[in-house]
Write a protein that holds these residues in place. Structure first.
Motif, PDB file in Angstrom:
ATOM      1  N   LEU A 198     113.971  -4.756  20.870  1.00 24.34           N
ATOM      2  CA  LEU A 198     114.981  -4.121  20.033  1.00 24.34           C
ATOM      3  C   LEU A 198     115.110  -4.889  18.728  1.00 24.34           C
ATOM      4  N   ASN A 199     115.270  -4.159  17.623  1.00 24.40           N
ATOM      5  CA  ASN A 199     115.248  -4.826  16.324  1.00 24.40           C
ATOM      6  C   ASN A 199     116.318  -4.318  15.361  1.00 24.40           C
TER       7      ASN A 199
ATOM      8  N   LEU B 289     126.069   3.738  15.044  1.00 20.49           N
ATOM      9  CA  LEU B 289     125.455   4.568  16.076  1.00 20.49           C
ATOM     10  C   LEU B 289     124.067   4.039  16.430  1.00 20.49           C
ATOM     11  N   GLY B 290     123.285   3.648  15.422  1.00 22.21           N
ATOM     12  CA  GLY B 290     121.947   3.135  15.688  1.00 22.21           C
ATOM     13  C   GLY B 290     121.961   1.879  16.541  1.00 22.21           C
ATOM     14  N   LEU B 291     122.873   0.967  16.255  1.00 21.08           N
ATOM     15  CA  LEU B 291     122.964  -0.263  17.046  1.00 21.08           C
ATOM     16  C   LEU B 291     123.401   0.042  18.478  1.00 21.08           C
ATOM     17  N   ARG B 292     124.377   0.939  18.638  1.00 20.63           N
ATOM     18  CA  ARG B 292     124.838   1.286  19.987  1.00 20.63           C
ATOM     19  C   ARG B 292     123.736   1.982  20.781  1.00 20.63           C
ATOM     20  N   ARG B 293     122.926   2.785  20.119  1.00 19.49           N
ATOM     21  CA  ARG B 293     121.830   3.461  20.819  1.00 19.49           C
ATOM     22  C   ARG B 293     120.826   2.449  21.368  1.00 19.49           C
ATOM     23  N   GLU B 294     120.546   1.386  20.612  1.00 16.97           N
ATOM     24  CA  GLU B 294     119.599   0.383  21.112  1.00 16.97           C
ATOM     25  C   GLU B 294     120.177  -0.347  22.332  1.00 16.97           C
ATOM     26  N   LEU B 295     121.476  -0.582  22.334  1.00 18.51           N
ATOM     27  CA  LEU B 295     122.097  -1.195  23.506  1.00 18.51           C
ATOM     28  C   LEU B 295     121.949  -0.291  24.725  1.00 18.51           C
ATOM     29  N   ASP B 296     122.099   1.015  24.520  1.00 19.59           N
ATOM     30  CA  ASP B 296     121.948   1.970  25.626  1.00 19.59           C
ATOM     31  C   ASP B 296     120.540   1.894  26.218  1.00 19.59           C
ATOM     32  N   LEU B 297     119.539   1.688  25.370  1.00 21.82           N
ATOM     33  CA  LEU B 297     118.164   1.604  25.864  1.00 21.82           C
ATOM     34  C   LEU B 297     117.965   0.365  26.727  1.00 21.82           C
ATOM     35  N   ALA B 298     118.566  -0.752  26.342  1.00 26.23           N
ATOM     36  CA  ALA B 298     118.458  -1.967  27.149  1.00 26.23           C
ATOM     37  C   ALA B 298     119.106  -1.774  28.509  1.00 26.23           C
ATOM     38  N   ILE B 299     120.246  -1.119  28.531  1.00 26.99           N
ATOM     39  CA  ILE B 299     120.951  -0.875  29.797  1.00 26.99           C
ATOM     40  C   ILE B 299     120.154   0.078  30.665  1.00 26.99           C
ATOM     41  N   LYS B 300     119.529   1.077  30.046  1.00 21.16           N
ATOM     42  CA  LYS B 300     118.683   2.023  30.785  1.00 21.16           C
ATOM     43  C   LYS B 300     117.479   1.300  31.386  1.00 21.16           C
ATOM     44  N   ALA B 301     116.858   0.425  30.610  1.00 25.20           N
ATOM     45  CA  ALA B 301     115.662  -0.272  31.086  1.00 25.20           C
ATOM     46  C   ALA B 301     115.951  -1.093  32.331  1.00 25.20           C
ATOM     47  N   ASP B 302     117.155  -1.640  32.433  1.00 33.39           N
ATOM     48  CA  ASP B 302     117.529  -2.450  33.592  1.00 33.39           C
ATOM     49  C   ASP B 302     117.456  -1.664  34.893  1.00 33.39           C
ATOM     50  N   LYS B 303     117.611  -0.372  34.809  1.00 29.11           N
ATOM     51  CA  LYS B 303     117.634   0.477  35.998  1.00 29.11           C
ATOM     52  C   LYS B 303     116.262   1.044  36.347  1.00 29.11           C
ATOM     53  N   HIS B 304     115.243   0.723  35.548  1.00 24.04           N
ATOM     54  CA  HIS B 304     113.926   1.343  35.749  1.00 24.04           C
ATOM     55  C   HIS B 304     112.784   0.320  35.697  1.00 24.04           C
ATOM     56  N   ASN B 305     112.989  -0.810  36.334  1.00 28.70           N
ATOM     57  CA  ASN B 305     111.916  -1.784  36.629  1.00 28.70           C
ATOM     58  C   ASN B 305     111.500  -2.673  35.462  1.00 28.70           C
TER      59      ASN B 305
ATOM     60  N   VAL C 125     125.477 -11.555  20.067  1.00 30.05           N
ATOM     61  CA  VAL C 125     126.661 -10.733  20.316  1.00 30.05           C
ATOM     62  C   VAL C 125     126.280  -9.529  21.167  1.00 30.05           C
ATOM     63  N   LEU C 126     125.167  -8.889  20.814  1.00 25.67           N
ATOM     64  CA  LEU C 126     124.691  -7.748  21.584  1.00 25.67           C
ATOM     65  C   LEU C 126     124.284  -8.168  22.991  1.00 25.67           C
ATOM     66  N   MET C 127     123.704  -9.357  23.116  1.00 24.92           N
ATOM     67  CA  MET C 127     123.292  -9.842  24.433  1.00 24.92           C
ATOM     68  C   MET C 127     124.479  -9.969  25.382  1.00 24.92           C
ATOM     69  N   GLY C 128     125.612 -10.439  24.860  1.00 28.47           N
ATOM     70  CA  GLY C 128     126.792 -10.562  25.708  1.00 28.47           C
ATOM     71  C   GLY C 128     127.237  -9.219  26.251  1.00 28.47           C
ATOM     72  N   TYR C 129     127.170  -8.185  25.409  1.00 32.62           N
ATOM     73  CA  TYR C 129     127.536  -6.839  25.838  1.00 32.62           C
ATOM     74  C   TYR C 129     126.562  -6.331  26.892  1.00 32.62           C
ATOM     75  N   VAL C 130     125.261  -6.469  26.622  1.00 29.71           N
ATOM     76  CA  VAL C 130     124.245  -5.970  27.549  1.00 29.71           C
ATOM     77  C   VAL C 130     124.304  -6.739  28.869  1.00 29.71           C
ATOM     78  N   ALA C 131     124.571  -8.035  28.806  1.00 32.69           N
ATOM     79  CA  ALA C 131     124.645  -8.836  30.034  1.00 32.69           C
ATOM     80  C   ALA C 131     125.709  -8.289  30.981  1.00 32.69           C
TER      81      ALA C 131
END
Length: 410
Positions: free
Chosen positions: A7-8, A24-40, A63-69
């Motif tokens: 993510l960049n 919106l763009g930053l929040r969308r990238e966070l959603d992708l990280a959370i999705k990836a956690d559920k799919h291996n 800062v984003l890492m804390g949210y995703v964690a």
């Protein structure tokens, strides 16, 4: 082989100048990280760049890492990369932040480091040259490990000092420290990472087989490291590339040939002046080449064969991934293709994670977790100087976790 996403904070076009769209763009990238956690997927790498409009708005990835964690359970969160110039930030802050992220993620944080990507962004910190960043990295990186392990840390170096003993806090989570990585480009830097016992981060802008010699240089050095930087060896080569993996082969290939396919590369060519430009050399604002006008499917097949990208159905992509195994990659990481819509990103993360990753990654445990768990003990002694034996606790408040006898209380 293990897999991750990169993510960049890529926010192209007018959206880069619109605050609501940027959000919106930053929040969308966070959603992708959370999705990836559920799919291996095992890793998500967070870029760190400064003042690189459109290309990367991710200036504070921790800062984003804390949210995703807080929203994930298994995926490791990695800096890609944390540039270590003391002119940008005092090294004590690097050690503190990494250790705190290690606690927040409970051992899922990985510390990717480097010199920095280009002159434009470091100029925002009043750094007007990049010639000394190599020497700065060489001085700072080993000292971070000392900060993590010693209770009376001090240092007098060429690029920074901690003049009197200080206990840099917090210490990392558990008995060891986060896995350490270094961004690599030429064969010498790959060999350097291998000799230091740290992982190599590689960015693929050329045919995959061109990288075989560099990966071999790493692996040969890693067989007999001269001095392991931390208290264990992270024997890993991570490679980035692009992928378009969809259930519909025709749609995947049409997406790969969209006219804006090279848009992101034009921004790389604009900002990253510490490495060679891509083979086409096209730099923003010059529009990228329309691949469909240069041969279409035939050109796409050549790009796939050369390892410039992966494209097709899960079955086809599995065959293409094998080339990365052949050249010695341990971890394959995909940036967000400029060709895909947000919905297509989600589709791809799920499909690739469920259909491709299980064919190559059979071990549920992260390789870096295994290395860390088997760490032999701290590299440095806990104290540099004598300890005053008279400094002992005589009273503690009720909320102290351990009592005067060292046993749990409360």
């Amino acid at each position: 082989m293990e897999f991750g996403i990169f993510l960049n904070g890529f926010i192209p076009g007018p959206a880069a100048h619109d605050r609501a769209s940027e959000h919106l763009g930053l929040r969308r990238e966070l959603d992708l990280a959370i999705k990836a956690d559920k799919h291996n997927w095992k890793y998500v790498w967070f870029g760190e760049h400064h003042a690189l409009t459109e290309y990367s708005h991710m200036s504070a990835p921790e800062v984003l890492m804390g949210y995703v964690a807080a929203k994930t359970e298994r995926i490791h969160l990695c800096t890609g990369i944390n540039s270590l110039s003391p002119r940008k930030e005092h090294p004590v802050r690097y050690a503190e932040r990494a250790a705190m992220l290690d606690h927040i993620t409970e051992g899922r944080f990985e510390w990717g480091t480097g010199r920095g990507a280009g002159s434009h962004e470091v100029a925002s910190f009043n750094i007007m040259d990049t010639n000394s960043t190599k020497a700065e990295w060489d001085e700072v990186a080993p000292q971070i490990v000392r900060m993590w392990e010693q209770y009376d840390y001090s240092f007098h170096g060429e690029h920074f000092t901690v003049p009197t003993p200080h206990n840099i806090l917090p210490k990392p989570y558990g008995h060891s420290h986060p896995p350490i990585w270094m961004a690599c480009g030429n064969p010498g830097s790959f060999a350097k990472a291998g000799s230091l016992g740290i992982g190599a981060i590689a960015f693929n802008f050329e045919p995959i087989y061109n990288l075989k010699g560099r990966i071999q240089a790493y692996k040969e050095a890693a067989e007999n490291p001269t001095e392991i930087l931390g208290d264990y060896q992270n024997n890993n080569v991570m490679m980035t590339n692009g992928v378009i993996c969809l259930s519909d082969r025709k749609r995947a290939r049409e997406i790969a040939l969209r006219g804006q396919a090279g848009y992101l590369v034009t921004l790389v060519n604009l900002y990253h002046d510490t490495m060679p430009k891509s083979t086409d050399g096209i730099t923003w604002p010059t529009p990228p080449t329309d691949l469909s006008s240069l041969g279409g499917d035939e050109l796409l097949d050549q790009l796939i064969a050369g390892g410039f990208l992966l494209c097709g159905t899960p079955e086809e992509v599995c065959e293409q991934v094998a080339a990365y195994q052949e050249v010695g990659c341990d971890q394959l990481v995909f940036g967000l293709s400029a060709n895909l819509t947000h919905d297509e990103y989600h589709e791809q993360i799920e499909l690739f994670g469920d259909k491709v990753i299980p064919e190559f990654d059979k071990n549920p445990e992260h390789s870096t977790s295994v290395y860390r768990r088997n760490a032999g003990g701290p590299k440095y002694p806990p104290f540099n100087g004598p300890v005053n034996e008279e400094l002992v606790h005589s009273v503690l408040p009720a909320n102290a976790i351990l009592g005067l006898d060292g046993q749990p209380q409360g």
